[in-house]
Design a protein around this motif. Structure first.
Motif, PDB file in Angstrom:
ATOM      1  N   PRO A 188       0.902  -1.187   0.160  1.00 18.64           N
ATOM      2  CA  PRO A 188       0.377   0.232  -0.189  1.00 18.64           C
ATOM      3  C   PRO A 188       0.597   1.287  -0.045  1.00 18.64           C
ATOM      4  N   TRP A 189       2.165   1.651   0.402  1.00 17.13           N
ATOM      5  CA  TRP A 189       3.015   2.591   0.074  1.00 17.13           C
ATOM      6  C   TRP A 189       2.749   3.025  -0.968  1.00 17.13           C
ATOM      7  N   VAL A 190       3.307   1.958  -2.037  1.00 16.07           N
ATOM      8  CA  VAL A 190       3.541   2.325  -3.034  1.00 16.07           C
ATOM      9  C   VAL A 190       2.107   2.325  -3.833  1.00 16.07           C
ATOM     10  N   GLY A 191       1.079   1.834  -3.758  1.00 20.45           N
ATOM     11  CA  GLY A 191      -0.240   2.198  -3.903  1.00 20.45           C
ATOM     12  C   GLY A 191      -0.377   1.080  -5.425  1.00 20.45           C
ATOM     13  N   ASN A 192       0.328   0.172  -5.607  1.00 15.40           N
ATOM     14  CA  ASN A 192       0.365  -1.166  -6.351  1.00 15.40           C
ATOM     15  C   ASN A 192       0.987  -2.600  -6.049  1.00 15.40           C
ATOM     16  N   CYS A 193       0.779  -3.694  -6.513  1.00  9.59           N
ATOM     17  CA  CYS A 193       0.978  -5.153  -6.605  1.00  9.59           C
ATOM     18  C   CYS A 193       2.752  -4.759  -6.725  1.00  9.59           C
TER      19      CYS A 193
END
Length: 390
Positions: free
Chosen positions: A169-174
């Protein structure tokens, strides 16, 4: 009511299933939950801005001008790796088409045979051999495919990701096959940036408190509060970021993913060896960090035909109203030909309307050329005049 099928060309990213969001005409691909990603941007940009505004001017003059230059380069590299990780396709696998899903279902039913009532059908698994090691391919009921080795279905993005590591979630992606190296470089460079800012914050406090050749107490100022805030942020960030970097360094040395480490895929009771490891730390690191960059299999910006049904009645009415507008008509309360049911006050109006309307003879173009007919009174006068003359 029939329906008319209208075909129009759209980009493929507009029709992709899953829970991802797209920007810049499909060039940017992220998860829908981006609140923590904005917090990451705020912490990095905010901390670095305070460092550039309050510490760098003093350190550049009293220590070295290379300090802010190196900090700017490190900050730009951190932001580039963060955006590259967040905005890229992690390796999402396309779902099966309806024809492909039907064919796979037929193959599974033919392989399993008839299952007695009340019994659970066998699991949908295929076995493949990789480096003399049997690896099981599991069937995804959402994507209707047998997932490739090391792939897994992300419950947050609702997509199967190749070489799935984890959803961050910190980078907003898988984090998967196509962006794992950028994620690792982001954590590594962020650790260096955090250590760099934390170290020179302490140096700045010490140099301002004790000037050269004399001991002068550093007076309280607004800069003091901002410096203390930077030190606290860097201190609490340092442990988590450096610990995360060390954990992924360990995984890269074994050529293993976070998902495999949590599930214990290669360290369970059976002690199955990792078929993807080269039994050499350098080779494993080179494969993960220096391997080829795999292209995306989604073709997000490709064109496809979208067929949408539209009711034929609405389409006909809209086309006729736009081309040939229908004139408005008024309804009469009395009939055109009076009868016994016609009221008396309506008959004069009808007669007047009939007299006012032109007759067909008057409208005929040859009627004006004919001579006027003689009346009966004129014929009697002419006969009397003839008798007198005789």
């Amino acid at each position: 009511m029939s329906a008319v099928m209208i075909t129009r060309k759209v980009r493929k990213w507009e029709k992709l299933p899953g829970k991802n969001t797209f920007c810049c005409d499909g060039r940017v691909m992220m998860a829908r939950q981006k609140g923590v990603f904005y917090l990451t941007l705020f912490l990095i940009i905010g901390t670095c801005s305070l460092f550039f505004a309050f510490e760098c001017p003093y350190l550049a003059v009293h220590l070295s001008p290379a300090i802010p230059v190196f900090a700017v380069l490190l900050f730009l590299f951190v932001m580039a790796m963060l955006l590259r990780t967040s905005f890229s396709d992690p390796g999402v696998l396309p779902r099966a088409l309806p024809e492909e899903a039907t064919f796979i279902e037929m193959e599974i039913e033919a392989a399993n045979g008839n299952v007695p009532a009340g019994q659970r059908p066998p699991p949908r698994i295929r076995n493949v051999q990789i480096n003399n090691q049997i690896v099981k391919l599991k069937y995804c009921y959402t994507c209707k495919i047998f997932r490739p080795p090391r792939a897994s279905h992300c419950s947050i993005c609702d997509n199967c990701v190749d070489r799935f590591d984890h959803h961050c979630p910190w980078v907003g992606n898988c984090v998967g096959k196509r962006n794992y190296r950028y994620f690792y470089l982001f954590t590594l460079s962020l650790s260096l940036l955090t250590i760099y800012i934390f170290t020179f914050d302490i140096v700045h406090v010490v140099m301002r408190k004790y000037q050269t050749h004399r001991c002068i107490v550093w007076p309280a100022s607004p800069e003091t509060g901002f410096t203390v805030l930077e030190v606290l942020v860097c201190f609490f960030t340092l442990w988590s970021v450096v610990g995360l970097t060390g954990f992924h360094t360990y995984l890269i040395s074994l050529n293993q993913t976070t998902n495999e480490d949590i599930k214990g895929s290669w360290s369970g009771k059976n002690r199955v060896q990792n078929p993807y490891s080269h039994k050499n730390i350098i080779k494993n690191c080179c494969e993960v960090l220096c391997g080829p960059t795999y292209p995306s299999v989604l073709d997000r910006r490709g064109l496809m035909q979208d067929i949408s049904p539209v009711s034929a009645t609405s389409a006909t009415l809209s086309s006729s109203s736009s081309v040939n507008p229908v004139p408005q008509t008024t309804k009469t309360t009395a009939p055109l030909i009076p009868n016994e049911h016609t009221p008396d006050d309506a008959k004069p109006n009808i007669a007047a309307s009939v007299q006012a309307s032109p007759s067909p003879k008057e409208e005929h173009p040859s009627a004006s050329k004919l001579p006027p007919l003689a009346s009966p009174e004129t014929d009697v006068e002419t006969s009397i005049a003839k008798d007198k003359t005789h």
